[in-house]
Design a protein around this motif. Structure first.
Motif, PDB file in Angstrom:
ATOM      1  N   ASN A   6     -13.791   4.601  24.131  1.00 48.72           N
ATOM      2  CA  ASN A   6     -12.373   4.624  24.525  1.00 48.72           C
ATOM      3  C   ASN A   6     -12.070   5.601  25.650  1.00 48.72           C
ATOM      4  N   HIS A   7     -13.024   5.765  26.555  1.00 53.27           N
ATOM      5  CA  HIS A   7     -12.775   6.542  27.765  1.00 53.27           C
ATOM      6  C   HIS A   7     -12.391   5.630  28.928  1.00 53.27           C
ATOM      7  N   LEU A   8     -12.699   4.360  28.794  1.00 53.35           N
ATOM      8  CA  LEU A   8     -12.309   3.369  29.787  1.00 53.35           C
ATOM      9  C   LEU A   8     -11.445   2.350  29.066  1.00 53.35           C
ATOM     10  N   LEU A   9     -10.145   2.407  29.342  1.00 47.53           N
ATOM     11  CA  LEU A   9      -9.153   1.601  28.642  1.00 47.53           C
ATOM     12  C   LEU A   9      -8.521   0.581  29.585  1.00 47.53           C
ATOM     13  N   PRO A  10      -7.796  -0.399  29.063  1.00 53.48           N
ATOM     14  CA  PRO A  10      -7.069  -1.319  29.949  1.00 53.48           C
ATOM     15  C   PRO A  10      -6.083  -0.597  30.866  1.00 53.48           C
ATOM     16  N   GLY A 214     -27.986   4.135  32.362  1.00 56.62           N
ATOM     17  CA  GLY A 214     -26.533   4.161  32.533  1.00 56.62           C
ATOM     18  C   GLY A 214     -25.825   4.711  31.315  1.00 56.62           C
ATOM     19  N   ARG A 215     -26.268   4.316  30.126  1.00 59.32           N
ATOM     20  CA  ARG A 215     -25.669   4.829  28.893  1.00 59.32           C
ATOM     21  C   ARG A 215     -25.897   6.340  28.773  1.00 59.32           C
ATOM     22  N   LYS A 216     -27.085   6.786  29.154  1.00 59.42           N
ATOM     23  CA  LYS A 216     -27.400   8.217  29.090  1.00 59.42           C
ATOM     24  C   LYS A 216     -26.482   9.022  30.015  1.00 59.42           C
ATOM     25  N   CYS A 217     -26.249   8.495  31.221  1.00 62.35           N
ATOM     26  CA  CYS A 217     -25.351   9.172  32.161  1.00 62.35           C
ATOM     27  C   CYS A 217     -23.932   9.243  31.608  1.00 62.35           C
ATOM     28  N   ALA A 218     -23.477   8.144  30.997  1.00 58.84           N
ATOM     29  CA  ALA A 218     -22.132   8.125  30.416  1.00 58.84           C
ATOM     30  C   ALA A 218     -22.021   9.109  29.257  1.00 58.84           C
ATOM     31  N   GLU A 219     -23.040   9.164  28.413  1.00 60.10           N
ATOM     32  CA  GLU A 219     -23.032  10.102  27.289  1.00 60.10           C
ATOM     33  C   GLU A 219     -22.991  11.541  27.777  1.00 60.10           C
ATOM     34  N   ARG A 220     -23.709  11.833  28.854  1.00 58.74           N
ATOM     35  CA  ARG A 220     -23.698  13.193  29.408  1.00 58.74           C
ATOM     36  C   ARG A 220     -22.290  13.571  29.853  1.00 58.74           C
ATOM     37  N   TRP A 221     -21.611  12.608  30.486  1.00 56.98           N
ATOM     38  CA  TRP A 221     -20.242  12.880  30.946  1.00 56.98           C
ATOM     39  C   TRP A 221     -19.299  13.040  29.755  1.00 56.98           C
TER      40      TRP A 221
END
Length: 229
Positions: A6-10, A214-221
Motif C-alpha cells: 500500500n505504498h503505491l495507491l490509486p 526489483g522486489r529487493k529494491c522496493a523492500e529496501r525503500w
C-alpha cells in the motif's frame, strides 16, 4: 511490492519514460494486468527478440505484444484512475519532453504512446523516429539522459524515482530513489546492457532474477534501509 504494501495507491500520481512507461501502464491497471501476466508478457517479448533479432524488429515485436495486452478494459481502468498517469516521450527533432496521459479513446492511442516512449532511434526499427499524436517521437529517455529519463512530477510533495540502473544524479536524496546497488545486480554491466537491448533477451530464469531484484529494491525503500548515496 509497493502495491502489495500500500505504498503505491490509486491516488498516487505516476509517470514513466522508456521501459518505465510499460511499468506505469501495468501499475495503473492492476485489476486487468497482474504481476505474473506482465512478467509473462515481458518474457514473450524477450524470447521473440532472441529468436528474430531485436535490431530493427523491436518496435514491431513490442507493438504486436501490446495489441494483445492493451485491451479496452485496461484503457478504461487507466482513464478512471483518480490520480494522474503520464507517459513521457521525446519530440523529434527538438528533443523536447512530451507528456501524454488519459483519457485515451481506444487501445491504439495508448499503444502509439507506449511505442513512442520506447522507440530507440535506428534500433527499434529502420526508422529513426516513430509517429505519435501528429509528431515524430523518440524514446522518453532522450528528453533527460543525464537523469536517466526520470523527471520530477509537478504539483506533488515529492517524486520517488524508480530506475533499473545502479547510478543516479548525486542530488537525488536517499528517500526519493528506488534502484539497485551495484552488488545487487547478478550480471556484468555488459551483460546487463545486452539483456536490456534484447541481444539476446533474458531467459525465464534471468527474468525471475530481475523481478526479485526489483522486489529487493522496493523492500529496501519501504524499510528505509540504505547503504548508498
Amino acid at each position: 511490492k509497493l502495491q502489495e504494501d500500500n505504498h503505491l495507491l490509486p491516488s498516487t500520481p505516476l509517470n514513466g519514460a522508456s521501459g518505465g512507461s510499460l511499468a506505469v501502464a501495468c501499475a495503473a491497471s492492476p485489476t486487468v494486468i497482474s504481476t505474473e501476466e506482465a512478467l509473462a508478457s515481458s518474457l514473450r517479448i524477450a524470447n521473440r527478440c532472441t529468436k528474430e533479432g531485436a535490431i530493427f524488429n523491436l518496435e514491431r515485436i513490442l507493438r504486436e505484444e501490446l495489441s494483445v495486452m492493451c485491451t479496452q478494459e485496461m484503457v478504461n481502468e487507466i482513464n478512471a484512475r483518480p490520480s494522474r498517469v503520464d507517459f513521457l516521450w521525446t519530440s523529434a527533432p527538438s528533443l523536447q519532453r512530451r507528456s501524454s496521459g488519459p483519457p485515451f479513446d481506444c487501445p491504439d492511442d495508448l499503444i502509439d504512446i507506449l511505442s513512442a516512449s520506447c522507440h530507440i532511434p535506428l534500433y527499434s526499427s529502420v526508422n529513426p523516429v516513430t509517429s505519435v499524436q501528429g509528431e515524430w517521437g523518440l524514446d522518453g529517455f532522450l528528453s533527460a539522459p543525464s537523469a536517466l529519463g526520470c523527471q520530477p512530477v509537478q504539483g506533488v510533495d515529492e517524486t520517488i524515482f524508480c530506475t533499473p540502473f545502479s547510478s543516479f544524479p548525486s542530488k537525488t536524496t536517499r528517500r526519493s530513489l528506488i534502484s539497485p546497488l551495484v552488488e545487487d545486480i547478478p550480471f556484468t554491466p555488459a551483460e546487463y546492457l545486452s539483456l536490456a537491448l534484447g541481444r539476446p533477451g533474458p531467459n525465464e530464469e534471468q527474468h525471475r532474477l530481475l523481478f526479485e531484484l526489483g522486489r529487493k529494491c522496493a523492500e529496501r525503500w519501504i524499510n528505509n534501509d540504505y547503504t548508498r548515496l
